[in-house]
Design an enzyme around this catalytic site. Structure first.
Site, PDB file in Angstrom:
ATOM      1  N   GLY A 135       2.719  -5.167  -6.509  1.00 13.85           N
ATOM      2  CA  GLY A 135       1.946  -6.439  -6.797  1.00 13.85           C
ATOM      3  C   GLY A 135       2.375  -7.238  -5.681  1.00 13.85           C
ATOM      4  N   GLY A 136       3.113  -7.149  -4.596  1.00 15.56           N
ATOM      5  CA  GLY A 136       3.514  -8.001  -3.576  1.00 15.56           C
ATOM      6  C   GLY A 136       4.512  -9.042  -4.077  1.00 15.56           C
ATOM      7  N   SER A 221       5.175   0.411  -4.011  1.00 13.14           N
ATOM      8  CA  SER A 221       4.972  -0.993  -3.224  1.00 13.14           C
ATOM      9  C   SER A 221       6.049  -2.029  -3.561  1.00 13.14           C
ATOM     10  CB  SER A 221       3.732  -1.284  -3.759  1.00 13.14           C
ATOM     11  OG  SER A 221       2.966  -2.448  -2.899  1.00 13.14           O
ATOM     12  N   GLU A 350      -2.199   4.803   3.861  1.00 10.53           N
ATOM     13  CA  GLU A 350      -1.489   3.431   3.174  1.00 10.53           C
ATOM     14  C   GLU A 350      -2.711   2.363   3.625  1.00 10.53           C
ATOM     15  OE1 GLU A 350       0.510   2.994   1.056  1.00 10.53           O
ATOM     16  OE2 GLU A 350       2.244   4.726   1.115  1.00 10.53           O
ATOM     17  N   HIS A 448      -3.171   3.452  -0.419  1.00 12.35           N
ATOM     18  CA  HIS A 448      -1.945   2.783  -1.243  1.00 12.35           C
ATOM     19  C   HIS A 448      -2.370   2.630  -2.589  1.00 12.35           C
ATOM     20  CE1 HIS A 448       1.611   0.247  -1.301  1.00 12.35           C
ATOM     21  NE2 HIS A 448       0.871  -0.638  -1.786  1.00 12.35           N
TER      22      HIS A 448
END
Length: 534
Positions: A135-136, A221, A350, A448
């Site tokens: 989730g960055g 991620s 991705e 992704h």
């Protein structure tokens, strides 16, 4: 280059996989749930008829509120009465991906973890797999239906997942916050949360049937970046024994805590000063002022720029000299990291998830996007990825993103770890899901996060595997992952052989309905990108 500096906000697009009702899992057993004694107090979970059990929402840290905000996490207060562990804990404060508005029903009191166990009293302790969500570093939570650990635990492993502080609440650096810290650093509180969760596993997992001396840290991620960062953090040494990194490495993490003295480089503390000014906190007691702000106010000042085509710098892990004593690429090159076996890989497409709404229909739009995105290396990148060599300008940009942010950093990590003597198993996931969130034919290829339902064996909900073919693929993926967690080697009887990675031939497993062997991970592109400093 801007491609590296905007990675964290780009990865927040994983939050497209929004919060959903938790899938139901196996049939519950009758009678009261099992009670397990942890070091802080007993928890009562949910038993199932097949002998497995789940324990949800266990606090591993005190609420990071008030004076605890932007400090290292502390152990929670002890309790004596069995604590209900049948529901997930609160989601950490974050914004909705597309609206940028604060998500409802969140709480700073969110530092909880979950345990799924195949058996509470096994004949031998089971391997443990600890999951870090993506989730960055700004979005995500363990209650997403795609992270249900039930099916994975049925392979004979204990599965643990944890929430950690996100965005400014987890990664705000500021000179005043650094000054009050024992380590004279700030900005990596989310990584400290992850480490405390790993310490909880070390101290408590045996009571749930898990082996504290056989722990695999895995994530996707931002979760894979986190696993890589824990590898290079001296304070996390010994808390895990293997790593699985899905679509992410820590090579692109390099923002310094302090002003590096170059106008092109931003620092975490410089961002923090701008952030505090936005909130009106500029007096003598900046930490006190910031701690009076509500999560909604902090989120509003953070912004929500998730457009992958435009440079944006959000909050994420930084090189603070404490949790991360130096840039990860330096620590890895010098061999200053946890020497553990590694399984890692990327998906075939991705980039497509991040550009599905981008205007890249013409060569002119493609070239402009490249110049905005990476002004220092735009011309070199355009020569390396000429639009005429791809099906469309959009496809050229997607391919560049895949290489720059995922494939080539993964290749570099694999080469580095092998060079230092640890075994590596590399993969490329190329299967194109037939539907996603119930939407058929999304035409994004192996995008992704496409592998997540197969790693977790999605059984119910909007990520349900859609056919016997997909369920069989998931069964095989889970077999590889769980065997690696058990003994550092994913191979097993009846499975397609997974060759160990070497620098010479770069052998890897191609994961699709028909497994095959691949070689040479886009060597020409990756060698050139590495020469740019990626």
């Amino acid at each position: 280059m801007h491609i590296r500096r905007t990675l964290l906000s780009s990865l927040a697009c994983l939050a497209l996989l929004t919060h959903c009702a938790h899938s139901k899992g196996p049939v519950p057993a009758t009678g009261p749930g099992p009670v397990v004694a942890t070091h802080r107090g007993p928890v009562q979970g949910q038993a199932y008829a097949d002998g497995s059990a789940a324990f949800l929402g266990i606090p591993y840290a005190a609420p990071p509120t008030g004076a605890r905000r932007w400090r290292a996490p502390e152990a929670p207060e002890a309790w004596t009465t069995p604590r209900d562990a049948t529901r997930f804990g609160s989601v950490c404060p974050q914004v909705e991906m597309f609206s940028g508005k604060p998500m409802e029903a969140t709480s700073e009191d969110c530092l909880t973890l979950n345990v799924w166990t195949p058996a509470l009293q096994p004949a031998t302790r089971a391997p443990v797999m600890v999951w870090i969500h993506g989730g960055g570093f700004t979005m995500g939570a363990t209650n997403l239906e795609m992270y249900d650990g039930t099916a994975l635990s049925h392979s004979g492993v204990v599965v643990v997942s944890m929430n950690y502080r996100l965005g400014a609440l987890g990664f705000l650096g500021h000179p005043a916050l650094s000054a009050e810290s024992p380590g004279k650093a700030s900005g990596n509180h989310g990584l400290m949360d992850q480490r405390l969760a790993l310490q909880w596993v070390r101290d408590n997992i045996a009571a749930f049937g898990g082996d504290p001396d056989n722990v695999t840290l895995f994530g996707e991620s931002a979760g894979a970046i986190s696993a890589c960062l824990q590898m290079v953090s001296p304070q996390a040494q010994g808390l895990f024994h293997r790593v699985i990194a899905q679509s992410g490495t820590c090579y692109l993490t390099g923002v310094p805590l302090k002003d590096p003295g170059t106008p092109q480089e931003d620092s975490s503390e410089e961002r923090g000063l701008r952030f505090a000014r936005e909130l009106g906190c500029t007096g003598e007691d900046v930490p006190g002022c910031l701690r009076t702000k509500t999560p909604a106010e902090l989120l509003a000042a953070s912004g929500a720029a998730l457009d992958l085509l435009k440079p944006h710098i959000g909050f994420g892990p930084i090189v603070d000299g404490d949790v991360l004593p130096a840039a990860p690429r330096q620590l890895l090159a010098e061999g200053r990291y946890a020497k553990v076996p590694l399984l890692l890989g990327t998906n075939g497409d991705e980039g497509t998830l991040f550009t599905m709404k981008a205007k890249l229909d013409t060569v002119e739009q493609y070239e402009e996007a490249m110049r905005v995105r990476s002004p220092r290396h735009a011309e070199e990148l355009l020569r390396l990825y000429p639009a005429k060599s791809f099906a469309s300008p959009h496809a050229a940009y997607d391919h560049m993103l895949r290489d720059a942010l995922f494939l080539c950093p993964a290749r570099r990590l694999a080469r580095t770890v092998v060079e230092h003597g640890q075994p590596v198993y590399a993969y490329q996931f190329t299967y194109e899901p037939k539907s996603f969130f119930g939407i058929p034919f999304m035409k994004m290829g192996a995008f992704h996060a496409a592998e997540l339902p197969f790693v977790f064996g999605a059984e119910k909900g909007r990520l349900t595997l859609s056919s016997d073919t997909e369920r069989e693929l998931s069964r095989k993926v889970i077999g590889y992952w769980s065997r690696f967690a058990a003994r550092s080697n994913p191979n097993g009887e009846g499975a397609t052989e997974w060759p160990a990675y070497t620098r010479e031939g770069e052998p890897h497993l191609v994961i699709n309905t028909q497994f095959s062997h691949g070689a040479r991970l886009d060597q020409a592109h990756c060698d050139t990108l590495e020469s740019f400093g990626l």
